[in-house]
Design an enzyme around this catalytic site. Sequence first.
Site, PDB file in Angstrom:
ATOM      1  N   GLY A 342       0.724  -1.302  -0.342  1.00  0.00           N
ATOM      2  CA  GLY A 342       0.037   0.238  -0.070  1.00  0.00           C
ATOM      3  C   GLY A 342       0.806   1.092   0.176  1.00  0.00           C
ATOM      4  O   GLY A 342       2.136   0.974   0.154  1.00  0.00           O
ATOM      5  N   PRO A 343      -0.143   1.755  -0.158  1.00  0.00           N
ATOM      6  CA  PRO A 343       1.379   3.619   0.003  1.00  0.00           C
ATOM      7  C   PRO A 343       1.319   3.940   1.079  1.00  0.00           C
ATOM      8  O   PRO A 343       1.412   3.343   1.677  1.00  0.00           O
ATOM      9  CB  PRO A 343      -0.147   4.747  -1.335  1.00  0.00           C
ATOM     10  N   VAL A 346       0.640   4.597   5.204  1.00  0.00           N
ATOM     11  CA  VAL A 346      -1.299   4.166   5.659  1.00  0.00           C
ATOM     12  C   VAL A 346      -0.726   2.619   6.960  1.00  0.00           C
ATOM     13  O   VAL A 346      -2.038   2.254   7.522  1.00  0.00           O
ATOM     14  CB  VAL A 346      -1.633   3.414   4.706  1.00  0.00           C
ATOM     15  N   GLY A 347       0.373   2.727   7.613  1.00  0.00           N
ATOM     16  CA  GLY A 347       0.594   2.128   8.558  1.00  0.00           C
ATOM     17  C   GLY A 347       1.452   0.122   8.734  1.00  0.00           C
ATOM     18  O   GLY A 347       0.737  -0.396   9.462  1.00  0.00           O
ATOM     19  N   LYS A 348       1.799   0.586   7.776  1.00  0.00           N
ATOM     20  CA  LYS A 348       2.301  -0.655   7.344  1.00  0.00           C
ATOM     21  C   LYS A 348       3.209  -1.354   8.431  1.00  0.00           C
ATOM     22  O   LYS A 348       3.295  -2.504   8.699  1.00  0.00           O
ATOM     23  CB  LYS A 348       2.941  -1.633   5.709  1.00  0.00           C
ATOM     24  N   SER A 705      -5.020   3.034 -18.115  1.00  0.00           N
ATOM     25  CA  SER A 705      -6.430   2.675 -17.410  1.00  0.00           C
ATOM     26  C   SER A 705      -6.453   3.746 -17.673  1.00  0.00           C
ATOM     27  O   SER A 705      -7.810   4.426 -17.467  1.00  0.00           O
ATOM     28  CB  SER A 705      -6.346   2.646 -15.818  1.00  0.00           C
ATOM     29  N   LYS A 748      -8.204   5.131  -6.459  1.00  0.00           N
ATOM     30  CA  LYS A 748      -8.586   6.190  -7.487  1.00  0.00           C
ATOM     31  C   LYS A 748      -9.549   7.066  -6.493  1.00  0.00           C
ATOM     32  O   LYS A 748      -9.848   7.914  -6.690  1.00  0.00           O
ATOM     33  CB  LYS A 748      -8.295   5.679  -8.833  1.00  0.00           C
TER      34      LYS A 748
HETATM   35  N1  LIG Z   1      -5.751   2.988  11.036  1.00  0.00           N
HETATM   36  C1  LIG Z   1      -3.946   3.667  11.824  1.00  0.00           C
HETATM   37  N2  LIG Z   1      -4.347   4.168  13.368  1.00  0.00           N
HETATM   38  C2  LIG Z   1      -3.429   4.227  13.852  1.00  0.00           C
HETATM   39  N3  LIG Z   1      -2.474   4.862  13.251  1.00  0.00           N
HETATM   40  C3  LIG Z   1      -2.164   4.561  12.338  1.00  0.00           C
HETATM   41  C4  LIG Z   1      -3.195   3.742  11.031  1.00  0.00           C
HETATM   42  N4  LIG Z   1      -2.305   3.815   9.889  1.00  0.00           N
HETATM   43  C5  LIG Z   1      -1.243   4.328  10.156  1.00  0.00           C
HETATM   44  N5  LIG Z   1      -0.780   4.767  11.080  1.00  0.00           N
HETATM   45  C6  LIG Z   1       0.349   5.370  12.083  1.00  0.00           C
HETATM   46  O1  LIG Z   1       0.655   6.108  10.619  1.00  0.00           O
HETATM   47  C7  LIG Z   1       2.386   6.199  11.248  1.00  0.00           C
HETATM   48  C8  LIG Z   1       2.612   6.101  10.049  1.00  0.00           C
HETATM   49  O2  LIG Z   1       2.736   4.403   9.319  1.00  0.00           O
HETATM   50  P1  LIG Z   1       3.822   3.617   9.026  1.00  0.00           P
HETATM   51  O3  LIG Z   1       4.771   4.497   9.517  1.00  0.00           O
HETATM   52  O4  LIG Z   1       3.226   2.277   8.989  1.00  0.00           O
HETATM   53  O5  LIG Z   1       3.549   3.253   7.601  1.00  0.00           O
HETATM   54  P2  LIG Z   1       4.225   2.658   6.252  1.00  0.00           P
HETATM   55  O6  LIG Z   1       2.708   2.210   5.965  1.00  0.00           O
HETATM   56  O7  LIG Z   1       4.947   1.509   6.780  1.00  0.00           O
HETATM   57  O8  LIG Z   1       5.025   3.365   5.598  1.00  0.00           O
HETATM   58  P3  LIG Z   1       5.951   3.931   4.545  1.00  0.00           P
HETATM   59  O9  LIG Z   1       5.598   2.838   2.845  1.00  0.00           O
HETATM   60  O10 LIG Z   1       6.597   4.669   3.787  1.00  0.00           O
HETATM   61  O11 LIG Z   1       6.987   2.867   5.156  1.00  0.00           O
HETATM   62  C9  LIG Z   1       2.613   5.277  12.341  1.00  0.00           C
HETATM   63  O12 LIG Z   1       2.543   6.340  13.202  1.00  0.00           O
HETATM   64  C10 LIG Z   1       1.354   5.167  12.440  1.00  0.00           C
HETATM   65  O13 LIG Z   1       0.867   4.608  13.872  1.00  0.00           O
END
Ligand SMILES: Nc1ncnc2c1ncn2[C@@H]1O[C@H](COP(=O)(O)OP(=O)(O)OP(=O)(O)O)[C@@H](O)[C@H]1O
Length: 821
Positions: A342-343, A346-348, A705, A748
């Site tokens: 994912g982008p 987003v919390g990965k 697309s 999108k």
């Molecule tokens: N659903 C959520 N609930 C609470 N906090 C979130 C959520 N999604 C993202 N966050 C917070 O957003 C911040 C960024 O998330 P994270 O570092 O996990 O992104 P990522 O997907 O790993 O990005 P990248 O691809 O740039 O590594 C973190 O502090 C995370 O806790």
Amino acid sequence: MMPIRDVVIFPHMMTPFVVGRESSVRALEEANATGKQIFLATQHDASIDEPRPDEIFSVGTVANIVQSLKQPDGNIKVLVEGVERGKVISVTDEDGFFRAVVKTSSFRIEGGPQLDALVSRVTTQFEQYVKLSQNLNYETMVAAIRPDDPGKLADTVGANLQLTIEEKQELLEIFDPIDRLTRVAEMLDIEIEKLQVDRTIQGRVKRQMERAQKEYYLNEKIKAIQKELGRGEKSEYDELKKKIETAGMPKDAFDKAMSELRRLENMPPMSAESTVSRNYLDWLLAVPWKKASKEIRDLNYAKDVLESDHYGLDKIKERILEFLAVRRLVEKPKGSMLCFVGPPGVGKTSLGMSIAKATGREFVRLSLGGVRDEAEIRGHRRTYIGALPGQIIQMMKKAGTKNPVVMLDEIDKMSMDFRGDPSAALLEVLDPAQNNAFQDHYLDVEYDLSNVLFIATANVLHTIPSPLQDRMEVIRLSGYTEIEKLEIAKRFLVPKQLEGNGLKLDQLEFEDEGLRALIHGYTREAGVRNLEREVGNVCRKVVRSVVMSMPLDEPEEEVKPKKTKGRKKAEVVDIVTKEATDVVSESKAEFKKVTVNEANLSDLIGPAKFRDAVWDKKNEIGSTTGLAWTEVGGSILTTEVSILEGRGKLTTTGKLGDVMQESAQAAMSYVRSRAHQLGLPRDFYRHIDIHVHVPEGAIPKDGPSAGITLATSISSALAKIPVKGDIAMTGEITLRGKVLAIGGLKEKLLAAHRYGITEAILPKENEKDLADIPDVVKKDMKLHFVEHMDEVLKLALEREPEAVPPPTMDYTTKPIEDLRH
Ligand SMILES: Nc1ncnc2c1ncn2[C@@H]1O[C@H](COP(=O)(O)OP(=O)(O)OP(=O)(O)O)[C@@H](O)[C@H]1O
Ligand SMILES: [Mg+2]
């Protein structure tokens, strides 16, 4: 006659011996009394005290008694000199001793070269023998040799060889001097050989003894030195040994470690080699072999942790729980690795950390971005200078337990070059059938990775090699709606930032309206990373005024930097102190709680970076809004088309990949087939060039697309009918104008929603994906699902084109004469 034991007396030899037997004493006395000559013959068996005549060899030596001395114990010490050999003719038993009649014989010797050769052979052989033998004195022996008398020579040599009694007796019985000498030569050969063999064996034994002794000596010395150095009896090697024994290594690793330790002990302690060896042992000891975290297997607990760490993401949490549940039942499930795609933001990564927390494991993160060398994964062989284990083993050391969660971050950013393909090494790491015997080049022993829970993250899937994809269970995170972002900010980001900046709840508060303005005006992203940063920005502004309002409780001198500090630092500190004191002396006003709302946001962190999310694109000819899917989530993209005088060329500029070029061709073919409907002459394309441009900005990852977007722009430009500005679209187009499904619909639409677009045209085939689309988006937007390009044009163009060509067709700035034909 006197029987003797254990010795054969040869003629010409001076031999001392002790006489003790009664009969022998009698015989000696008789001889002394008569002619001082005695016949000495050896008895067959030395253990018999009173041998009968037939138990005595019949050939012996007639000897002169040179000396006889009676000793206090009654024994007599005699010195005899052999005169000549004799054979017993008859023996009579006289009063307690034997009297024998002995026949002697003398030989006349024929000299000649043969004899000379024999003599010289025996003399040189004997010299050699004396040299080899350690019992004989070389000088006296060489002096004793009489090469002029072969018989005498044979006797001298025979008497001095280390022969058995039988062999000596055999020599004694050969009366012919030449025969005797020949026999002596043979015996010499054998004896020399024996001595040589002895000597080599002895040499070998001696050398071995020497080495063992030397080692023993040196070891003792080392011990003594170490004792002197205060290390005592327990050297560091002993400590290493103990560590190896308690590390819980599997057999082959243990053996390897022990043999390395043995090697190390024998190396000079300060040598480069021993450093290498030590490092290796340290690594072997540093990786966790048996230490493991106690796994938490309670799914309800896991659910609570996931719930409390992340807002929303319901489907994803469910899948994670399912995944954990399966792992409880199946030992080594296939595709036993999660991959979050994912982008950014987003919390990965943070989901991975939550999983570690939920299962009670350690968490380590390995960034694979830019890794392009197999050795980075698997390490270098120890023969390389400065070799180290690969990242996987380093991560294990960092984790300290054998069952951590290892996050392979940015697995899509891994590349490969001539140094080998890191993904090939990763394949082994991730394959549950192989990873219990992972081979690191440096460690050189198998390491069991099967207890590790691997989780990968990626922004896009298509750059991950398919064998790797095959081993992963892909979970897509597509981004958040504004409402979700607001909730995430309220529940997680704001509290986190407040705490991180040392603020209390009574010092700063965000109103919903303020957060919403922050989301709208300061960020435009799929995730929440920038939002978090902006919240942090606000916090820091507030922190500053909080600090400035605090009284300075330390005297000023102490705040001032010491002179020894670096200049740059000193300057900075200086400015801060000055500013702080200025403000404080001006106004010691009390700090008042800050409440962030839409109105004061720009005072705190400056003007908004983005206009309010109201889409206000005008209706324009040849310009259409498309929806694209990029690495950073969904995005919008404008296609522009202009018509120029020319000869039917299609030019494309901007960020158009190959796939997009093909889309443009397909769009063009469709438009040509629809020339009549668009009110164009059949051969309109012959006199014009069409220029398609997609402005830089978002770099779309899914080429086709943009098909219907391109076709709409071209149609609009040719028909000179504006495209509605508030409509966005996505869909692949075929040559005949069919609209085909696209990927990333959710991303999108989220992007379109973010931009405030209210209407979208989508492929009919994608209608099934509607279930994934958040309700807000469905509520706020009007979605049209279409099957054919004709429908798109009907929806997107301001008005329907007239099917008849208009009287003048002025496509370009310069009129073209024959365009009407
Ligand atoms: N659903 C959520 N609930 C609470 N906090 C979130 C959520 N999604 C993202 N966050 C917070 O957003 C911040 C960024 O998330 P994270 O570092 O996990 O992104 P990522 O997907 O790993 O990005 P990248 O691809 O740039 O590594 C973190 O502090 C995370 O806790
Ligand atoms: Mg991350």
